[in-house]
Design an enzyme around this catalytic site. Structure first.
Site, short mmCIF file in Angstrom:
data_model
loop_
_atom_site.label_atom_id
_atom_site.label_comp_id
_atom_site.label_asym_id
_atom_site.label_seq_id
_atom_site.Cartn_x
_atom_site.Cartn_y
_atom_site.Cartn_z
N GLU A 1 -5.21 -4.93 10.45
CA GLU A 1 -4.15 -3.94 10.67
C GLU A 1 -4.41 -3.20 11.98
OE1 GLU A 1 -2.26 -2.72 6.67
OE2 GLU A 1 -4.04 -1.49 6.91
N GLU B 1 -6.81 4.67 8.06
CA GLU B 1 -6.52 6.08 7.79
C GLU B 1 -7.73 6.77 7.16
OE1 GLU B 1 -2.84 5.43 5.71
OE2 GLU B 1 -1.91 4.80 7.60
N ASN C 1 0.87 -1.18 0.00
CA ASN C 1 0.00 0.00 0.00
C ASN C 1 0.91 1.22 0.00
OD1 ASN C 1 -1.79 2.05 0.47
ND2 ASN C 1 -2.43 1.35 2.50
N TRP C 2 0.97 1.86 -1.15
CA TRP C 2 1.87 3.02 -1.27
C TRP C 2 1.35 4.24 -0.51
CZ3 TRP C 2 3.53 3.37 -7.18
CH2 TRP C 2 4.29 2.24 -7.49
N LYS C 3 0.08 4.23 -0.15
CA LYS C 3 -0.55 5.40 0.48
C LYS C 3 -0.33 6.63 -0.41
CE LYS C 3 -0.18 3.06 4.86
NZ LYS C 3 -0.05 3.12 6.30
N SER D 1 3.60 -2.41 10.19
CA SER D 1 5.07 -2.48 10.37
C SER D 1 5.66 -3.82 9.94
CB SER D 1 5.45 -2.16 11.82
OG SER D 1 5.05 -0.83 12.15
N HIS E 1 -9.59 1.28 5.03
CA HIS E 1 -8.30 1.45 5.72
C HIS E 1 -8.50 2.38 6.92
CE1 HIS E 1 -4.16 2.40 6.62
NE2 HIS E 1 -3.81 1.36 5.88
N GLY F 1 2.87 -1.31 4.20
CA GLY F 1 2.93 0.11 3.92
C GLY F 1 4.35 0.54 3.59
N GLY F 2 5.01 1.15 4.57
CA GLY F 2 6.33 1.74 4.36
C GLY F 2 7.33 0.84 3.64
N GLY G 1 2.82 2.02 10.83
CA GLY G 1 3.80 3.09 10.71
C GLY G 1 4.56 3.38 11.99
P1 13P Z 1 3.13 0.15 7.62
O1 13P Z 1 3.60 -1.14 6.98
O2 13P Z 1 3.89 1.35 7.13
O3 13P Z 1 3.04 0.04 9.10
O4 13P Z 1 1.62 0.40 7.09
C1 13P Z 1 0.69 -0.62 7.18
C2 13P Z 1 -0.51 -0.21 6.43
O5 13P Z 1 -1.26 0.65 6.86
C3 13P Z 1 -0.78 -0.88 5.15
O6 13P Z 1 -2.06 -0.61 4.69
#
Ligand code: 13P
Length: 265
Positions: A175, A105, A10-12, A220, A103, A241-242, A181
């Site tokens: 998640e 977020e 997930n590049w966000k 993470s 998600h 994510g990251g 993050g």
């Molecule tokens: P991280 O891997 O950066 O913690 O993010 C997880 C995430 O929200 C994937 O959708």
């Protein structure tokens, strides 16, 4: 039941045409021959959820690779006067295979309810796209010991009214918000316990669909911790994510999900 492992990045809200070019080429170049073969044989699935403006770029770069591309959200509406929204039909136009919905977020920042998430999910199913439904508890719920109730309620609300076939087409991403993050992943045993709870909840609706649904862990995830997570019986992959913004790291996470590199579920 043998479920095909699935690893999604997930590049966000990250990327640019130029940076994406390097990341996608880097990812394709970093996949091991074993992972590449597993993907092409359908024994492993991996892909990226990119910001909508870059769907065409992702489609162009990934079309012949076997990797999947998808969006990070989808409208609950079909079409019309909904400024800023992107429909499931439009995602299909870019040959997306999946989209994330719910998600944390978006639930937090855009105040999305589970009911809205359920309607978005319905649009994806109606268009033959694979919904990746995100659920997960905030730290306060974990500390109060009510994390499972919280997540079960999210799953129940999002899947209300689905028939067995629709239910089986879902992917669920667990998640925990406190792990996103933060560098603080859930332990593999805590994640496994929640995944088992989610599968049990699904089994109340359909035993066979519950066995078919893939449940991803997100929060993470790093290459160093992925193998231990994927070795758990109810963890079928990851939503990353990251670490998905680093081609080598992400390729290493995909490698950890390769059927030959882990014990069979
Ligand atoms: P991280 O891997 O950066 O913690 O993010 C997880 C995430 O929200 C994937 O959708």
């Amino acid at each position: 039941m043998q479920r095909v492992p699935l690893v999604l990045g997930n590049w966000k809200m990250n990327g640019s045409v130029q940076a994406n070019e390097a990341l996608l080429q880097g990812l394709l170049g970093s996949l091991s021959p074993q992972a590449d073969a597993a993907i092409k044989q359908g024994d492993l699935q991996a892909g990226v959820a990119v910001p909508a403006p870059y769907l065409f770029q992702a489609a162009t770069r990934l079309r012949s690779s076997g990797l999947l591309w998808g969006a990070q959200d989808c409208s609950n509406e079909i079409a019309g006067a909904f400024t800023g929204e992107i429909s499931a039909d439009m995602l299909k136009d870019f040959d997306c295979q999946f989209a994330l919905v719910g998600h944390s977020e978006r639930r937090e920042r855009a105040a999305e309810s589970s009911d809205l998430v359920g309607r978005k999910l319905g649009q994806l199913l109606n268009n033959g796209l694979m919904p990746v439904v995100c659920v997960g508890e905030p730290l306060s719920e974990r500390e109060q010991g009510s994390a499972e109730d919280f997540v079960v309620e999210q799953v129940r609300a999002a899947t209300k009214g689905l028939d067995e076939q629709q239910l089986a087409a879902l992917v669920i991403a667990y998640e925990p918000i406190w792990a996103i993050g933060t560098g603080r992943s859930a332990s593999s045993s805590d994640a496994q316990a929640m995944h088992a709870t989610i599968r049990h909840e699904l089994s109340q609706q359909s035993q066979s669909a519950a066995q078919a649904v893939r449940i991803l862990y997100g929060g993470s995830v790093k290459a160093a911790t992925a193998a231990e997570l994927f070795a758990q019986p109810d963890i079928d992959g990851a939503l990353v994510g990251g670490a998905s913004l680093d081609a080598t790291e992400f390729a290493n996470i995909i490698q950890s999900a390769c059927p030959a590199s882990q014990s069979l579920h």
